[in-house]
Design a protein around this motif. Structure first.
Motif, PDB file in Angstrom:
ATOM      1  N   LYS A 297       0.682  -1.259   0.108  1.00 33.69           N
ATOM      2  CA  LYS A 297       0.026   0.150   0.190  1.00 33.69           C
ATOM      3  C   LYS A 297       0.760   1.344   0.091  1.00 33.69           C
ATOM      4  O   LYS A 297       0.900   2.114  -0.827  1.00 33.69           O
ATOM      5  CB  LYS A 297      -0.902  -0.053   1.325  1.00 33.69           C
ATOM      6  CG  LYS A 297      -1.708   1.139   1.281  1.00 33.69           C
ATOM      7  CD  LYS A 297      -2.622   1.162   2.555  1.00 33.69           C
ATOM      8  CE  LYS A 297      -3.666   2.305   2.501  1.00 33.69           C
ATOM      9  NZ  LYS A 297      -4.555   2.053   3.978  1.00 33.69           N
ATOM     10  N   LEU A 301       1.063   4.229  -3.090  1.00 32.70           N
ATOM     11  CA  LEU A 301       0.808   5.690  -2.804  1.00 32.70           C
ATOM     12  C   LEU A 301       2.011   6.419  -2.801  1.00 32.70           C
ATOM     13  O   LEU A 301       1.973   7.678  -3.631  1.00 32.70           O
ATOM     14  CB  LEU A 301       0.251   5.917  -1.092  1.00 32.70           C
ATOM     15  CG  LEU A 301      -0.888   5.225  -0.912  1.00 32.70           C
ATOM     16  CD1 LEU A 301      -1.320   5.303   0.886  1.00 32.70           C
ATOM     17  CD2 LEU A 301      -2.243   5.732  -1.544  1.00 32.70           C
ATOM     18  N   GLU A 308      -5.689   6.998  -1.833  1.00 37.67           N
ATOM     19  CA  GLU A 308      -6.516   6.225  -0.839  1.00 37.67           C
ATOM     20  C   GLU A 308      -8.035   5.630  -1.218  1.00 37.67           C
ATOM     21  O   GLU A 308      -8.519   4.716  -0.952  1.00 37.67           O
ATOM     22  CB  GLU A 308      -6.501   7.135   0.356  1.00 37.67           C
ATOM     23  CG  GLU A 308      -5.022   7.663   1.003  1.00 37.67           C
ATOM     24  CD  GLU A 308      -4.805   6.286   1.970  1.00 37.67           C
ATOM     25  OE1 GLU A 308      -5.668   5.485   1.914  1.00 37.67           O
ATOM     26  OE2 GLU A 308      -3.976   6.485   2.524  1.00 37.67           O
ATOM     27  N   LYS A 312      -9.555   1.874  -1.080  1.00 33.37           N
ATOM     28  CA  LYS A 312     -10.591   1.493  -0.202  1.00 33.37           C
ATOM     29  C   LYS A 312     -11.454   1.139  -1.283  1.00 33.37           C
ATOM     30  O   LYS A 312     -12.183   0.312  -0.773  1.00 33.37           O
ATOM     31  CB  LYS A 312     -11.347   3.162   0.446  1.00 33.37           C
ATOM     32  CG  LYS A 312     -10.421   3.916   1.297  1.00 33.37           C
ATOM     33  CD  LYS A 312     -11.113   5.127   1.708  1.00 33.37           C
ATOM     34  CE  LYS A 312     -10.294   5.607   2.890  1.00 33.37           C
ATOM     35  NZ  LYS A 312     -11.001   7.046   3.216  1.00 33.37           N
TER      36      LYS A 312
END
Length: 346
Positions: A297, A301, A308, A312
């Motif tokens: 993750k 990013l 994000e 999600k």
């Protein structure tokens, strides 16, 4: 760079012990590979969390061993396989099944003992199987799958195909006698088998330092001339690099290889284990600093390959799959009593 590392030859010392191989550098994933690894590991994590909930609610009986924390091992190794390669493991097996793309519904229904389970509700958490997906179990006898995995590799060699068998076992099972009998046979006949030792440090509840004279499990094959590599089992890229090396090694006819995956389980040995043999601080440190999913993750990013909100969305999609599996597993019919008389050899 990873390809060059894979081609480094193994050397043997004059005393007959394998000098081993160096662990290759972690591969550089593309955006699609990072996202795929993220989704696959997240599915295992969310599935196991739900399985833990269902166990607490009484829907799952018997033993239940969760794979939370170890997701990078099966995910990275699966990325190194080709069609027809096989996998066999012990009883901490839900993650392995999902990695081999078995149906989440089928896995969860087997946990709850329902007709739609992969073993028609008769095997439970520890005993599932799918010949179609080349997954050969789920085995409750400690170390038994190592001999069976060696046999699968013998079949591949006998048939002259190009397939490799991944044989998983833990640091506790590494002390079983049949493991070393299997090592001897695999080395003698140069069988295409990768022995993957998932060293999560505590076996059933005793630390490696208290239970094993040799704590570097990559050396366990030395007396059988089987080289071994220690791998960061919390980094899916490192696992994939080691998997590429190992599968190429076996397909080239060089015989077996040992991969010691240095990993960590966040939960107890099974759902009934309070894990009082380690501190909460130790577990939290691993979660905060080494979590395999959070590492992916963070890279997504940092490289701006996802934001994000996108991640999600992935999490929601995975949760929906797991929720569907749980709903199915709680409402599917139980096996007919006549199933007691099937799959029995007299």
């Amino acid at each position: 760079m990873a390809t060059a590392a894979r081609k480094a030859p193994a050397k043997s010392r004059s005393d007959g012990k394998s000098a081993g191989l160096s662990a290759p550098k972690p591969v550089d994933f593309t955006k699609d590979e990072e996202l795929d690894a993220y989704r696959r590991m997240l599915l295992i994590r969310r599935f196991e969390e739900k399985a833990g909930q269902l166990y607490g609610m009484g829907f799952i009986g018997g033993f239940c061993h969760l794979y939370i924390g170890q997701e990078a091992v099966v995910t990275g190794m699966k990325m190194a396989l080709i069609d027809g390669d096989q996998m066999i493991t012990a009883y901490r097996d839900h993650g392995h099944m999902l990695a081999m793309e078995l149906s989440p519904r089928g896995v969860m229904a087997e946990l709850t003992g329902r007709r739609g389970g992969l073993s028609r509700g008769k095997g439970g958490s520890m005993h599932m199987f799918s010949k179609e997906k080349h997954f050969y179990g789920g085995h409750g006898i400690v170390g038994a799958q190592v001999s069976l995995g060696t046999g699968l590799a013998f079949a591949n060699r006998y048939r002259g195909n190009n397939n490799v068998t991944l044989t998983y076992f833990g640091d506790g099972a590494a002390n079983q006698g049949q493991v070393y009998e299997s090592f001897n046979m695999a080395s003698l006949w140069k069988l295409p088998v990768i022995y993957i030792i998932e060293n999560n440090r505590y076996a059933m509840g005793t630390s490696v330092s208290r239970s094993s004279a040799e704590t570097d499990f990559s050396h366990r094959g030395d007396s059988f001339k089987i080289p071994g590599i220690q791998v960061d089992g919390m980094d899916v890229r490192a696992v994939k690099a080691a998997g590429d090396l190992a599968t190429e090694w076996c397909r080239d006819g060089k015989g077996p290889l040992i991969l010691e995956m240095q990993t960590y389980r966040y939960r107890g040995h099974s759902m009934s284990d309070p894990a009082k043999y380690r501190s909460k601080e130790e577990v939290q440190k691993m979660r905060s600093e080494r979590d395999p999913i959070e590492q992916v993750k963070a890279r997504l990013l940092d490289k701006k390959w996802a934001d994000e909100d996108e991640l999600k969305t992935v999490d929601k999609e995975v949760r929906d799959i797991v929720a569907d599996a749980a709903e199915f597993a709680q409402n599917d019919a139980e096996p007919d009593p006549s199933e007691l008389w099937t799959d029995i050899v007299l």
